[in-house]
Design a protein around this motif. Sequence first.
Motif, PDB file in Angstrom:
ATOM      1  N   CYS A  76       0.779  -1.237   0.000  1.00  0.00           N
ATOM      2  CA  CYS A  76       0.000   0.000   0.000  1.00  0.00           C
ATOM      3  C   CYS A  76       0.814   1.293   0.000  1.00  0.00           C
ATOM      4  CB  CYS A  76      -0.949   0.017   1.199  1.00  0.00           C
ATOM      5  SG  CYS A  76      -2.157  -1.316   1.134  1.00  0.00           S
ATOM      6  N   ILE A  77       1.951   1.303   0.641  1.00  0.00           N
ATOM      7  CA  ILE A  77       2.712   2.552   0.748  1.00  0.00           C
ATOM      8  C   ILE A  77       3.231   3.036  -0.614  1.00  0.00           C
ATOM      9  CG2 ILE A  77       4.713   3.664   1.823  1.00  0.00           C
ATOM     10  CD1 ILE A  77       2.498   3.122   3.826  1.00  0.00           C
ATOM     11  N   PRO A  78       3.886   2.184  -1.429  1.00  0.00           N
ATOM     12  CA  PRO A  78       4.393   2.694  -2.720  1.00  0.00           C
ATOM     13  C   PRO A  78       3.318   3.308  -3.623  1.00  0.00           C
ATOM     14  CG  PRO A  78       5.447   0.627  -2.195  1.00  0.00           C
ATOM     15  CD  PRO A  78       4.333   0.817  -1.188  1.00  0.00           C
ATOM     16  N   ASN A 126       0.559   8.170  -5.819  1.00  0.00           N
ATOM     17  CA  ASN A 126      -0.705   8.892  -5.996  1.00  0.00           C
ATOM     18  C   ASN A 126      -1.347   9.057  -4.622  1.00  0.00           C
ATOM     19  OD1 ASN A 126      -3.109   9.998  -6.805  1.00  0.00           O
ATOM     20  ND2 ASN A 126      -3.888   8.138  -7.768  1.00  0.00           N
ATOM     21  N   PRO A 127      -1.102  10.178  -3.947  1.00  0.00           N
ATOM     22  CA  PRO A 127      -1.550  10.340  -2.556  1.00  0.00           C
ATOM     23  C   PRO A 127      -3.048  10.645  -2.402  1.00  0.00           C
ATOM     24  CG  PRO A 127      -0.322  12.264  -3.253  1.00  0.00           C
ATOM     25  CD  PRO A 127      -0.271  11.288  -4.384  1.00  0.00           C
ATOM     26  N   ASP A 128      -3.876   9.956  -3.156  1.00  0.00           N
ATOM     27  CA  ASP A 128      -5.327  10.113  -3.072  1.00  0.00           C
ATOM     28  C   ASP A 128      -5.877   9.078  -2.090  1.00  0.00           C
ATOM     29  OD1 ASP A 128      -8.033  10.489  -3.449  1.00  0.00           O
ATOM     30  OD2 ASP A 128      -8.056   9.620  -5.472  1.00  0.00           O
ATOM     31  N   VAL A 129      -6.012   9.458  -0.829  1.00  0.00           N
ATOM     32  CA  VAL A 129      -6.437   8.532   0.214  1.00  0.00           C
ATOM     33  C   VAL A 129      -7.869   8.055  -0.028  1.00  0.00           C
ATOM     34  CG1 VAL A 129      -6.841   8.271   2.704  1.00  0.00           C
ATOM     35  CG2 VAL A 129      -4.851   9.535   1.882  1.00  0.00           C
ATOM     36  N   TYR A 143     -15.931  -9.260  -4.931  1.00  0.00           N
ATOM     37  CA  TYR A 143     -15.151 -10.004  -3.932  1.00  0.00           C
ATOM     38  C   TYR A 143     -14.381  -9.062  -3.023  1.00  0.00           C
ATOM     39  CZ  TYR A 143     -16.293 -13.681  -7.208  1.00  0.00           C
ATOM     40  OH  TYR A 143     -16.979 -14.534  -8.020  1.00  0.00           O
ATOM     41  N   ALA A 144     -13.731  -8.093  -3.617  1.00  0.00           N
ATOM     42  CA  ALA A 144     -13.008  -7.099  -2.816  1.00  0.00           C
ATOM     43  C   ALA A 144     -13.986  -6.325  -1.937  1.00  0.00           C
ATOM     44  CB  ALA A 144     -12.229  -6.151  -3.727  1.00  0.00           C
ATOM     45  N   SER A 145     -15.160  -6.035  -2.476  1.00  0.00           N
ATOM     46  CA  SER A 145     -16.174  -5.317  -1.699  1.00  0.00           C
ATOM     47  C   SER A 145     -16.600  -6.112  -0.478  1.00  0.00           C
ATOM     48  CB  SER A 145     -17.399  -5.010  -2.566  1.00  0.00           C
ATOM     49  OG  SER A 145     -17.051  -4.151  -3.620  1.00  0.00           O
ATOM     50  N   GLY A 146     -16.743  -7.424  -0.634  1.00  0.00           N
ATOM     51  CA  GLY A 146     -17.107  -8.276   0.492  1.00  0.00           C
ATOM     52  C   GLY A 146     -16.048  -8.251   1.577  1.00  0.00           C
ATOM     53  N   TYR A 147     -14.789  -8.372   1.182  1.00  0.00           N
ATOM     54  CA  TYR A 147     -13.696  -8.329   2.160  1.00  0.00           C
ATOM     55  C   TYR A 147     -13.585  -6.955   2.809  1.00  0.00           C
ATOM     56  CZ  TYR A 147     -11.981 -12.933   0.828  1.00  0.00           C
ATOM     57  OH  TYR A 147     -11.866 -14.282   0.615  1.00  0.00           O
ATOM     58  N   ALA A 148     -13.754  -5.910   2.018  1.00  0.00           N
ATOM     59  CA  ALA A 148     -13.672  -4.553   2.569  1.00  0.00           C
ATOM     60  C   ALA A 148     -14.820  -4.299   3.549  1.00  0.00           C
ATOM     61  CB  ALA A 148     -13.692  -3.517   1.437  1.00  0.00           C
ATOM     62  N   ALA A 149     -16.014  -4.738   3.205  1.00  0.00           N
ATOM     63  CA  ALA A 149     -17.157  -4.558   4.111  1.00  0.00           C
ATOM     64  C   ALA A 149     -16.954  -5.358   5.397  1.00  0.00           C
ATOM     65  CB  ALA A 149     -18.450  -4.986   3.414  1.00  0.00           C
ATOM     66  N   ASP A 150     -16.396  -6.560   5.293  1.00  0.00           N
ATOM     67  CA  ASP A 150     -16.096  -7.363   6.469  1.00  0.00           C
ATOM     68  C   ASP A 150     -15.082  -6.648   7.365  1.00  0.00           C
ATOM     69  OD1 ASP A 150     -16.094  -9.877   8.048  1.00  0.00           O
ATOM     70  OD2 ASP A 150     -14.020  -9.990   7.350  1.00  0.00           O
ATOM     71  N   THR A 151     -14.075  -6.081   6.772  1.00  0.00           N
ATOM     72  CA  THR A 151     -13.054  -5.353   7.535  1.00  0.00           C
ATOM     73  C   THR A 151     -13.664  -4.151   8.247  1.00  0.00           C
ATOM     74  OG1 THR A 151     -11.354  -6.069   5.981  1.00  0.00           O
ATOM     75  CG2 THR A 151     -10.841  -4.159   7.354  1.00  0.00           C
ATOM     76  N   PHE A 205      -9.009   4.204  -0.615  1.00  0.00           N
ATOM     77  CA  PHE A 205     -10.076   3.547   0.145  1.00  0.00           C
ATOM     78  C   PHE A 205     -11.118   2.961  -0.810  1.00  0.00           C
ATOM     79  CE2 PHE A 205     -14.250   3.708   2.198  1.00  0.00           C
ATOM     80  CZ  PHE A 205     -14.019   2.896   3.301  1.00  0.00           C
ATOM     81  N   ALA A 206     -11.522   3.727  -1.799  1.00  0.00           N
ATOM     82  CA  ALA A 206     -12.534   3.271  -2.758  1.00  0.00           C
ATOM     83  C   ALA A 206     -12.034   2.090  -3.579  1.00  0.00           C
ATOM     84  CB  ALA A 206     -12.937   4.423  -3.676  1.00  0.00           C
ATOM     85  N   ALA A 207     -10.728   1.979  -3.787  1.00  0.00           N
ATOM     86  CA  ALA A 207     -10.178   0.866  -4.561  1.00  0.00           C
ATOM     87  C   ALA A 207     -10.426  -0.476  -3.871  1.00  0.00           C
ATOM     88  CB  ALA A 207      -8.682   1.073  -4.791  1.00  0.00           C
ATOM     89  N   GLY A 208     -10.677  -0.457  -2.580  1.00  0.00           N
ATOM     90  CA  GLY A 208     -11.010  -1.690  -1.873  1.00  0.00           C
ATOM     91  C   GLY A 208     -12.359  -2.251  -2.293  1.00  0.00           C
ATOM     92  N   PHE A 209     -13.154  -1.449  -2.984  1.00  0.00           N
ATOM     93  CA  PHE A 209     -14.487  -1.863  -3.427  1.00  0.00           C
ATOM     94  C   PHE A 209     -14.538  -2.016  -4.947  1.00  0.00           C
ATOM     95  CE2 PHE A 209     -14.956   0.120   0.666  1.00  0.00           C
ATOM     96  CZ  PHE A 209     -15.857  -0.714   1.321  1.00  0.00           C
ATOM     97  N   VAL A 210     -13.434  -2.433  -5.550  1.00  0.00           N
ATOM     98  CA  VAL A 210     -13.302  -2.449  -7.000  1.00  0.00           C
ATOM     99  C   VAL A 210     -14.102  -3.573  -7.667  1.00  0.00           C
ATOM    100  CG1 VAL A 210     -11.203  -3.856  -7.058  1.00  0.00           C
ATOM    101  CG2 VAL A 210     -11.590  -2.151  -8.839  1.00  0.00           C
ATOM    102  N   ASN A 211     -14.384  -4.659  -6.969  1.00  0.00           N
ATOM    103  CA  ASN A 211     -15.189  -5.743  -7.522  1.00  0.00           C
ATOM    104  C   ASN A 211     -15.989  -6.387  -6.384  1.00  0.00           C
ATOM    105  OD1 ASN A 211     -13.730  -8.027  -6.327  1.00  0.00           O
ATOM    106  ND2 ASN A 211     -12.072  -7.479  -7.747  1.00  0.00           N
TER     107      ASN A 211
END
Length: 107
Positions: free
Chosen positions: A25-27, A32-35, A47-55, A39-45
């Motif tokens: 995540c750091i590099p 591109n320092p768009d926080v 499956y990722a949305s499910g994991y992000a929502a769980d987190t 964050f929104a990239a965690g909801f890209v599909n």
Amino acid sequence: MNETSFKFIIIAAAAGFTALFAYWCIPPLIANPDVIGAFAAGFVNPYASGYAADTLACWVILTAWIAYEAKTKNVRHGWVFVLLGMVPGVAVGFAGYLLMRHRQLRV
């Protein structure tokens, strides 16, 4: 499981997650320092949305638990682990809180 094994596993899991988080995540965040975008990239599909929502749900549950035990068991400094649950992540906040809670309640 004995106490030494418990502490070792908790610390190793938190350290391993922190290392992977820094590596992955750091590099891109430096490039591109768009926080918000990160964050929104965690909801890209789905499956990722499910994991992000769980987190996110785990962070809310951890935060509620910390607030509850601050009042009922007088566990102090839990707010630090609420913040660590946001960055680098719930794994670190949860592990840190378990270790601190164990130390405070054991006495």
